[in-house]
Design a protein around this motif. Structure first.
Motif, mmCIF file in Angstrom:
data_model
loop_
_atom_site.group_PDB
_atom_site.id
_atom_site.type_symbol
_atom_site.label_atom_id
_atom_site.label_comp_id
_atom_site.label_asym_id
_atom_site.label_seq_id
_atom_site.Cartn_x
_atom_site.Cartn_y
_atom_site.Cartn_z
ATOM 1 N N GLN A 75 0.881 -1.230 0.031
ATOM 2 C CA GLN A 75 -0.109 0.022 -0.320
ATOM 3 C C GLN A 75 0.829 1.222 -0.165
ATOM 4 N N LEU A 76 1.834 1.360 -1.094
ATOM 5 C CA LEU A 76 2.596 2.734 -1.150
ATOM 6 C C LEU A 76 1.508 3.920 -1.216
ATOM 7 N N SER A 118 9.982 8.259 4.879
ATOM 8 C CA SER A 118 9.205 7.070 4.802
ATOM 9 C C SER A 118 8.037 7.120 3.980
ATOM 10 N N GLY A 119 7.533 8.469 3.756
ATOM 11 C CA GLY A 119 6.250 8.741 2.840
ATOM 12 C C GLY A 119 6.612 8.633 1.343
ATOM 13 N N PHE A 120 7.638 9.255 1.159
ATOM 14 C CA PHE A 120 8.026 9.464 -0.331
ATOM 15 C C PHE A 120 9.403 9.097 -0.885
ATOM 16 N N VAL A 121 10.202 8.986 -0.247
ATOM 17 C CA VAL A 121 11.556 8.462 -0.728
ATOM 18 C C VAL A 121 11.500 7.137 -0.690
ATOM 19 N N ALA A 122 11.416 6.409 0.466
ATOM 20 C CA ALA A 122 11.114 4.795 0.587
ATOM 21 C C ALA A 122 10.318 4.338 -0.442
ATOM 22 N N PRO A 123 9.046 4.907 -0.456
ATOM 23 C CA PRO A 123 8.117 4.237 -1.476
ATOM 24 C C PRO A 123 8.648 4.378 -2.993
ATOM 25 N N ALA A 124 9.275 5.489 -3.387
ATOM 26 C CA ALA A 124 9.885 5.714 -4.789
ATOM 27 C C ALA A 124 11.067 4.732 -5.043
ATOM 28 N N LEU A 125 11.801 4.375 -3.873
ATOM 29 C CA LEU A 125 13.015 3.230 -4.090
ATOM 30 C C LEU A 125 12.571 1.733 -4.212
ATOM 31 N N LEU A 126 11.379 1.556 -3.429
ATOM 32 C CA LEU A 126 10.696 0.266 -3.464
ATOM 33 C C LEU A 126 10.209 0.148 -4.864
ATOM 34 N N GLU A 127 9.327 1.067 -5.566
ATOM 35 C CA GLU A 127 9.094 0.938 -6.922
ATOM 36 C C GLU A 127 9.997 0.872 -7.898
ATOM 37 N N ALA A 128 11.142 1.430 -7.544
ATOM 38 C CA ALA A 128 12.424 1.355 -8.476
ATOM 39 C C ALA A 128 13.093 0.127 -8.130
ATOM 40 N N GLU A 129 12.693 -0.938 -7.215
ATOM 41 C CA GLU A 129 13.365 -2.048 -6.967
ATOM 42 C C GLU A 129 14.810 -1.653 -6.638
ATOM 43 N N ALA A 130 15.032 -0.725 -5.581
ATOM 44 C CA ALA A 130 16.244 -0.144 -5.355
ATOM 45 C C ALA A 130 16.975 -1.420 -4.307
ATOM 46 N N ARG A 184 18.682 -3.380 -1.348
ATOM 47 C CA ARG A 184 18.100 -3.382 0.124
ATOM 48 C C ARG A 184 19.161 -2.407 0.994
ATOM 49 N N GLU A 185 20.264 -2.300 0.701
ATOM 50 C CA GLU A 185 21.342 -1.092 1.491
ATOM 51 C C GLU A 185 20.470 -0.018 1.540
ATOM 52 N N LEU A 186 19.972 0.519 0.281
ATOM 53 C CA LEU A 186 19.308 1.878 0.254
ATOM 54 C C LEU A 186 18.075 2.105 1.078
ATOM 55 N N LEU A 187 17.406 0.920 1.086
ATOM 56 C CA LEU A 187 16.031 1.011 1.814
ATOM 57 C C LEU A 187 16.465 0.932 3.616
#
Length: 204
Positions: free
Chosen positions: A39-40, A96-108, A110-113
């Motif tokens: 639920q990004l 948490s609300g914008f940077v992390a979801p963007a990284l998750l969508e880009a399949e960044a 694990r270290e970045l997350l």
């Protein structure tokens, strides 16, 4: 009532209503805080709403500081500390609300997350300790200089500021979702009391 005093009274009323509404809505938003990477869209919505509500609360506390005499150093220091806390909260919500979801969508990687999580926690902890300083300074000022119900407000400021910070420092609470909800609920309770004091100041 003269026109300037009437305008001050109206500003107090608006600030009080704004604070009460923003505090209650922040609790509602935290109750819908998503857990995990699902639920990004909800993560963006919740954190965006919380950021807007934080700014509303800052405006209310700024009005409260004006009423308490913002030119006095203890009140100014309290407002400065609260501002520092709001910066920490805004940064934590942005991560948490914008940077992390963007990284998750880009399949960044694990270290970045993992870095995002550490940044979120660092900003969130800073915010709690800064708000603890702000509420404590306002609390002591009210206990020393005020009378009646305002002294109860001062005691509430000390409790709502120092209790969450002490529990975090002792490791009893963390700034994971459940612990953050407890901390922000305590802060919201003091915000509501300050909002009520602004309404009462208008009537007096």
């Amino acid at each position: 009532m003269s026109e300037p005093l009437a305008k001050d009274a109206e500003d107090d009323r608006l600030a009080g209503v704004l604070m009460i509404a923003a505090a209650l809505m922040s609790i509602l938003a935290m109750a819908h805080h998503p857990v995990g990477a699902s639920q990004l869209w909800l993560a963006r919505l919740v954190h965006g709403a919380l950021m807007a509500l934080m700014l509303c609360l800052f405006a209310g506390f700024a009005r409260f500081a004006v009423r308490r005499g913002v030119s006095r150093l203890p009140v100014l220091l309290a407002l400065t500390a609260y501002g520092a806390g709001m910066i920490g909260n805004l940064l934590a919500a942005t991560v948490s609300g914008f940077v992390a979801p963007a990284l998750l969508e880009a399949e960044a990687p694990r270290e970045l997350l993992s870095l995002c999580w550490k940044l979120n926690q660092a900003f969130a902890y800073e915010a709690v300790y800064a708000c603890a300083a702000a509420f404590s300074l306002w609390g002591v000022d009210l206990l020393v200089r005020a009378r009646g119900a305002d002294r109860l407000l001062g005691a509430a400021g000390l409790v709502s500021g120092l209790a969450p910070a002490s529990l975090l420092a002792a490791g009893v609470l963390t700034m994971h979702v459940e612990g953050a909800f407890a901390v922000y609920a305590a802060h919201a309770a003091f915000s509501i009391m300050v909002g009520c004091s602004l309404l009462a100041a208008r009537r007096s």
